[in-house]
Design a protein around this motif. Structure first.
Motif, short mmCIF file in Angstrom:
data_model
loop_
_atom_site.label_atom_id
_atom_site.label_comp_id
_atom_site.label_asym_id
_atom_site.label_seq_id
_atom_site.Cartn_x
_atom_site.Cartn_y
_atom_site.Cartn_z
N LEU A 130 0.80 -1.22 0.00
CA LEU A 130 0.00 0.00 0.00
C LEU A 130 0.84 1.28 0.00
O LEU A 130 0.28 2.38 -0.10
N THR A 131 2.15 1.16 0.11
CA THR A 131 2.98 2.38 0.11
C THR A 131 2.96 3.04 -1.26
O THR A 131 2.77 2.38 -2.28
N GLY A 132 3.12 4.34 -1.27
CA GLY A 132 3.15 5.08 -2.52
C GLY A 132 1.79 5.53 -3.01
O GLY A 132 1.70 6.27 -3.98
N ARG A 133 0.71 5.10 -2.37
CA ARG A 133 -0.63 5.52 -2.80
C ARG A 133 -0.96 6.87 -2.15
O ARG A 133 -0.51 7.16 -1.05
N PRO A 134 -1.79 7.68 -2.82
CA PRO A 134 -2.16 8.97 -2.22
C PRO A 134 -2.93 8.79 -0.92
O PRO A 134 -2.81 9.60 -0.01
N SER A 135 -3.73 7.74 -0.83
CA SER A 135 -4.45 7.42 0.41
C SER A 135 -4.90 5.97 0.35
O SER A 135 -4.88 5.35 -0.72
N CYS A 166 -4.98 -6.52 5.81
CA CYS A 166 -3.60 -6.33 6.28
C CYS A 166 -3.42 -6.85 7.70
O CYS A 166 -4.36 -6.85 8.50
N ALA A 167 -2.22 -7.27 8.00
CA ALA A 167 -1.86 -7.65 9.36
C ALA A 167 -1.60 -6.38 10.16
O ALA A 167 -0.94 -5.46 9.68
N GLN A 185 -7.68 -8.43 12.07
CA GLN A 185 -7.05 -9.27 13.09
C GLN A 185 -5.67 -8.73 13.46
O GLN A 185 -4.85 -8.47 12.59
N ALA A 186 -5.44 -8.56 14.74
CA ALA A 186 -4.10 -8.17 15.19
C ALA A 186 -3.23 -9.41 15.24
O ALA A 186 -3.62 -10.43 15.83
N LEU A 218 1.14 -3.53 10.03
CA LEU A 218 0.88 -2.10 10.11
C LEU A 218 0.48 -1.74 11.53
O LEU A 218 0.08 -2.60 12.31
N ALA A 219 0.54 -0.44 11.85
CA ALA A 219 0.11 0.01 13.17
C ALA A 219 -0.28 1.48 13.12
O ALA A 219 0.20 2.23 12.27
N VAL A 220 -1.15 1.87 14.04
CA VAL A 220 -1.49 3.27 14.24
C VAL A 220 -0.72 3.74 15.47
O VAL A 220 -0.87 3.17 16.55
N LEU A 221 0.12 4.77 15.28
CA LEU A 221 0.97 5.27 16.36
C LEU A 221 0.99 6.79 16.33
O LEU A 221 0.70 7.41 15.29
#
Length: 197
Positions: A79-84, A93-94, A120-121, A141-144
């Motif tokens: 998913l990197t490189g996408r505008p959103s 995604c994990a 799922q985490a 991935l993570a939200v930080l």
């Protein structure tokens, strides 16, 4: 104090100590429920919360800051490189989660609320720094908080993904509405000063 406060509080604590060197500060990380209980039972003077506003008859609160958050991925993730990115794309995604009761986990779950079942985490990790290292190693991935991963982003160890549902979270200072010590009132005044500067 909850896990969000450990990143935000050092400048505030330092400024308070400079103004009030006679006041001894005790800072203890704790989950939301423990902070709220400590305030209600007058065991704590102040508490910091991220995201959700503390509620209760004996707890008063005020927003003192906004905490920018980011969704981070390992370099080279699909998913990197996408505008959103969208929740639909993220659903498969994990994810690496912070521990139950940590405000960052609560904010992630709130951002996901309208998207359907939570992804799922693959791991639940006790520290924000350890979560960032797991992301950098390719685990998921993570939200930080941005402040917690600034160095990793600058080095390219992790990459930020733009996710529209993820908004900055409020940082709330809370206290027992029936009792505010002079030292706690001075700390609250300083937090307001720094917020409004």
């Amino acid at each position: 104090m909850n896990c969000s406060a450990s990143r935000r509080s050092p400048p505030l604590l330092t400024a308070f100590h400079a103004r009030h060197p006679q006041v001894r500060l005790t800072v203890q990380p704790a989950g939301r429920a423990d902070v709220r209980r400590g305030l209600q039972e007058a065991e704590s003077d102040l508490g910091l919360f991220l995201g959700e506003v503390p509620r209760g008859l004996d707890v008063a609160c005020e927003e003192v800051a906004r905490e920018p958050l980011c969704l981070v991925a390992p370099p080279g993730h699909a998913l990197t490189g996408r505008p959103s990115v969208t929740a639909r794309e993220l659903a498969s995604c994990a994810f690496i989660s912070t521990q139950a009761g940590c405000a960052y986990r609560d904010v992630f779950e709130s951002a996901w609320a309208e998207a359907g079942p939570l992804p799922q985490a693959v791991a639940e990790v006790g520290s924000v720094a350890a979560v960032a290292r797991c992301v950098a190693s390719g685990m998921g991935l993570a939200v930080l908080p941005e402040v917690a991963v600034g160095d990793e982003l600058a080095r390219g160890d992790v990459v930020a993904l733009r996710w529209e549902a993820l908004r900055p979270a409020g940082v709330w200072m809370a206290w027992n509405a029936q009792r505010l010590s002079p030292a706690a009132a001075a700390f609250l005044r300083l937090a307001r000063e720094l917020r409004d500067a």
